[in-house]
Enzyme design. Sequence first.
Site, PDB file in Angstrom:
ATOM      1  N   SER A 187      74.203  35.345  32.921  1.00  0.00           N
ATOM      2  CA  SER A 187      75.011  34.430  33.726  1.00  0.00           C
ATOM      3  C   SER A 187      74.566  34.390  35.174  1.00  0.00           C
ATOM      4  CB  SER A 187      76.483  34.837  33.679  1.00  0.00           C
ATOM      5  OG  SER A 187      77.218  33.976  34.536  1.00  0.00           O
ATOM      6  N   GLY A 188      74.711  33.204  35.756  1.00  0.00           N
ATOM      7  CA  GLY A 188      74.410  33.061  37.183  1.00  0.00           C
ATOM      8  C   GLY A 188      73.637  31.792  37.483  1.00  0.00           C
ATOM      9  N   GLY A 189      73.437  30.973  36.459  1.00  0.00           N
ATOM     10  CA  GLY A 189      72.733  29.707  36.679  1.00  0.00           C
ATOM     11  C   GLY A 189      71.290  29.957  37.107  1.00  0.00           C
ATOM     12  N   VAL A 245      65.193  29.635  24.237  1.00  0.00           N
ATOM     13  CA  VAL A 245      65.105  28.279  23.697  1.00  0.00           C
ATOM     14  C   VAL A 245      66.529  27.775  23.453  1.00  0.00           C
ATOM     15  CG1 VAL A 245      62.823  28.665  22.691  1.00  0.00           C
ATOM     16  CG2 VAL A 245      64.839  29.103  21.296  1.00  0.00           C
ATOM     17  N   LYS A 296      79.680  37.144  26.656  1.00  0.00           N
ATOM     18  CA  LYS A 296      79.244  35.997  27.473  1.00  0.00           C
ATOM     19  C   LYS A 296      80.118  34.774  27.173  1.00  0.00           C
ATOM     20  CE  LYS A 296      76.674  33.514  30.288  1.00  0.00           C
ATOM     21  NZ  LYS A 296      76.771  32.131  30.017  1.00  0.00           N
ATOM     22  N   HIS A 308      83.273  35.254  28.936  1.00  0.00           N
ATOM     23  CA  HIS A 308      82.978  35.008  30.361  1.00  0.00           C
ATOM     24  C   HIS A 308      83.046  33.502  30.638  1.00  0.00           C
ATOM     25  CE1 HIS A 308      80.104  33.557  33.378  1.00  0.00           C
ATOM     26  NE2 HIS A 308      80.365  34.660  34.071  1.00  0.00           N
ATOM     27  N   ASN A 309      82.428  32.730  29.765  1.00  0.00           N
ATOM     28  CA  ASN A 309      82.420  31.279  29.982  1.00  0.00           C
ATOM     29  C   ASN A 309      83.817  30.680  29.820  1.00  0.00           C
ATOM     30  OD1 ASN A 309      79.684  31.661  30.245  1.00  0.00           O
ATOM     31  ND2 ASN A 309      79.117  29.923  29.001  1.00  0.00           N
ATOM     32  N   ASN A 347      72.802  30.796  25.386  1.00  0.00           N
ATOM     33  CA  ASN A 347      74.248  30.838  25.128  1.00  0.00           C
ATOM     34  C   ASN A 347      74.480  30.643  23.642  1.00  0.00           C
ATOM     35  OD1 ASN A 347      75.672  31.339  27.525  1.00  0.00           O
ATOM     36  ND2 ASN A 347      75.374  29.242  28.224  1.00  0.00           N
ATOM     37  N   LYS A 380      79.479  22.208  27.016  1.00  0.00           N
ATOM     38  CA  LYS A 380      78.439  22.431  26.005  1.00  0.00           C
ATOM     39  C   LYS A 380      78.902  23.284  24.841  1.00  0.00           C
ATOM     40  CE  LYS A 380      74.669  22.163  29.314  1.00  0.00           C
ATOM     41  NZ  LYS A 380      75.337  22.919  30.408  1.00  0.00           N
ATOM     42  N   HIS A 439     110.199  32.862   3.289  1.00  0.00           N
ATOM     43  CA  HIS A 439     109.180  33.761   3.841  1.00  0.00           C
ATOM     44  C   HIS A 439     109.743  35.121   4.253  1.00  0.00           C
ATOM     45  CE1 HIS A 439     106.094  30.719   3.692  1.00  0.00           C
ATOM     46  NE2 HIS A 439     106.899  29.857   4.296  1.00  0.00           N
ATOM     47  N   GLU A 458      85.460  31.330  32.895  1.00  0.00           N
ATOM     48  CA  GLU A 458      84.852  30.401  33.883  1.00  0.00           C
ATOM     49  C   GLU A 458      85.526  29.019  33.778  1.00  0.00           C
ATOM     50  OE1 GLU A 458      80.442  30.216  33.686  1.00  0.00           O
ATOM     51  OE2 GLU A 458      80.660  28.055  33.480  1.00  0.00           O
ATOM     52  N   VAL A 477      64.047  25.646  32.878  1.00  0.00           N
ATOM     53  CA  VAL A 477      64.491  26.185  34.176  1.00  0.00           C
ATOM     54  C   VAL A 477      64.903  27.656  34.116  1.00  0.00           C
ATOM     55  CG1 VAL A 477      66.126  25.852  36.063  1.00  0.00           C
ATOM     56  CG2 VAL A 477      65.275  23.896  34.815  1.00  0.00           C
TER      57      VAL A 477
HETATM   58  C1  6PG Z   1      76.608  30.967  33.508  1.00  0.00           C
HETATM   59  C2  6PG Z   1      77.210  29.709  33.007  1.00  0.00           C
HETATM   60  C3  6PG Z   1      76.242  28.912  32.213  1.00  0.00           C
HETATM   61  C4  6PG Z   1      76.767  27.498  31.995  1.00  0.00           C
HETATM   62  C5  6PG Z   1      77.547  27.354  30.736  1.00  0.00           C
HETATM   63  C6  6PG Z   1      78.763  26.475  30.787  1.00  0.00           C
HETATM   64  O1  6PG Z   1      77.235  31.959  33.238  1.00  0.00           O
HETATM   65  O2  6PG Z   1      75.582  30.933  34.170  1.00  0.00           O
HETATM   66  O3  6PG Z   1      78.323  29.991  32.205  1.00  0.00           O
HETATM   67  O4  6PG Z   1      75.912  29.620  31.092  1.00  0.00           O
HETATM   68  O5  6PG Z   1      77.464  27.108  33.041  1.00  0.00           O
HETATM   69  O6  6PG Z   1      76.637  26.803  29.880  1.00  0.00           O
HETATM   70  O7  6PG Z   1      78.368  25.149  30.687  1.00  0.00           O
HETATM   71  P1  6PG Z   1      79.308  23.910  30.358  1.00  0.00           P
HETATM   72  O8  6PG Z   1      80.268  23.808  31.485  1.00  0.00           O
HETATM   73  O9  6PG Z   1      78.331  22.782  30.355  1.00  0.00           O
HETATM   74  O10 6PG Z   1      79.923  24.138  29.030  1.00  0.00           O
END
Ligand code: 6PG
Length: 473
Positions: A132-134, A78, A186, A189-190, A106, A264, A452, A193, A13
């Site tokens: 990033s951005g799905g 990949v 990144k 960033h996650n 990632n 993940k 210590h 997130e 995808v």
């Molecule tokens: C992005 C996302 C994307 C994905 C991560 C987190 O920036 O587009 O961060 O990379 O959402 O893999 O996924 P999990 O929530 O499954 O760990």
Amino acid sequence: MASADIGLIGLAVMGSNLALNIAEKGYTVAVHNRTAARIDEFVATAKEQGLDGKVVPEADLVQFIQSVKRPRSIIIMVKAGKPVDEMIEQLLPHLDAGDAILECGNSLFTDTQRRFDYLTPKGIGYLGIGVSGGEEGARHGPSIMVGGAEEQWKNAQPILEAISAKFNGEPCCAYLGKGGAGHFVKTIHNGIEYGDMQMIAEVYGVMRDGLGMDPKTASGVFKEWNNGPLNSYLIEITGYVLEAIDPQTGKPLVDLILDKAGQKGTGVWSAIAAQQLGVPATAIEGAVAARSISSGKDERVAAEAVYGKRSGSHGRHIDIGDLEKALLAGKIVSYAQGFAVMAKASEEYGWNLPLATIAKIWRAGCIIRSRFLDQMSAAFARGGATNLLMVPDFVTIMKDAHHSLRKIVAAGAIGEFPLICLSASLAYFDSYRQAQGTANLTQGQRDFFGAHGFELIDRPGEQHGTWPSTLGN
Ligand code: 6PG
């Protein structure tokens, strides 16, 4: 015979959408996939979108490589881990000096660093790129965080900038540093997130369990908040997720979704990196912990049977305005932590990470895109502070909003709603701004049992206490 401006391997995808994005921007893209049938499917999709003229499909890897103009830029999309190393080994014999591999998954930043160190002496540029951005982002404009070989970045720069999201016309794509810098950013960033998502989920919990709101009403609140300082992609989609109805039962979909969150690995990597660098990132850690707890559904069901259900109505006095401000305060703390981790990593690994640029390229395209990142990039551009909690604009917001965060965390504690992330943010804030902490006692204990040593406030040098023996106790 080389006609493609860039090559792309891996047509799942994200890879397919990136390739379509590249073609749409007028560049010719050679595509390859291990399973040839997927290439045909991709070509059919490209045709439907009128983009097949810009696609060079190649089922043979060597011909694929030869179809890309030199110096070559080859994107690989990949699965992170071993498949990346295997792909590099397959490509290597057919690449020429000056060519580049652009790995856009990632990946763990230390893997990227290792690959960079392996390929650089061979004359192959290695770029570890966070995208990033799905799916939507990949197709129409992601945020692109580039790290690795600077020379080869310049070859790919026009294409990567063209396909990236734009904020006020500026591309959300930048070179951030050598080696694993792009993938490190990144990962953080996650982590951020994860923190954002968890804090939103906690606030939803307060609405559902404390205020007795149905999903539709909660959706309305998030939609309203999206017009204010919390304006962001994640708040916006929360409004949509909460209003969705399951067509089969007519019930709110969110009520039917099992409360076990997947992960993940990037959130965990982020928390580990923070710990290894000695920079607290308690909001990210809290968010990772919350996902792990969520996955133990059976254990939670058993524990509720032992301890009883939460007692109920304590949260009903909660003010929605406080809830909004609490979320804002929690987010500011979480971003302050994330940026502090990046600042330390930059020092440690010699990356010279441009924090203002990072905030800038997160303003559009990525999952954590939000209004306040614009304010953050301006704050970092002014320079001076590495912790956002010391930047005047954010000091002003926090001075007001921490009171609301406090009220909500207190309501959670009394009302028995778990607020792992919000309470972690508050505790960090209170620790961060406390001039006189309690580590004096910790130091005394360390000296007691392990000699210590400690420093004293009124004389120089390492000191020890004279402690009683506890042998026999
Ligand atoms: C992005 C996302 C994307 C994905 C991560 C987190 O920036 O587009 O961060 O990379 O959402 O893999 O996924 P999990 O929530 O499954 O760990």
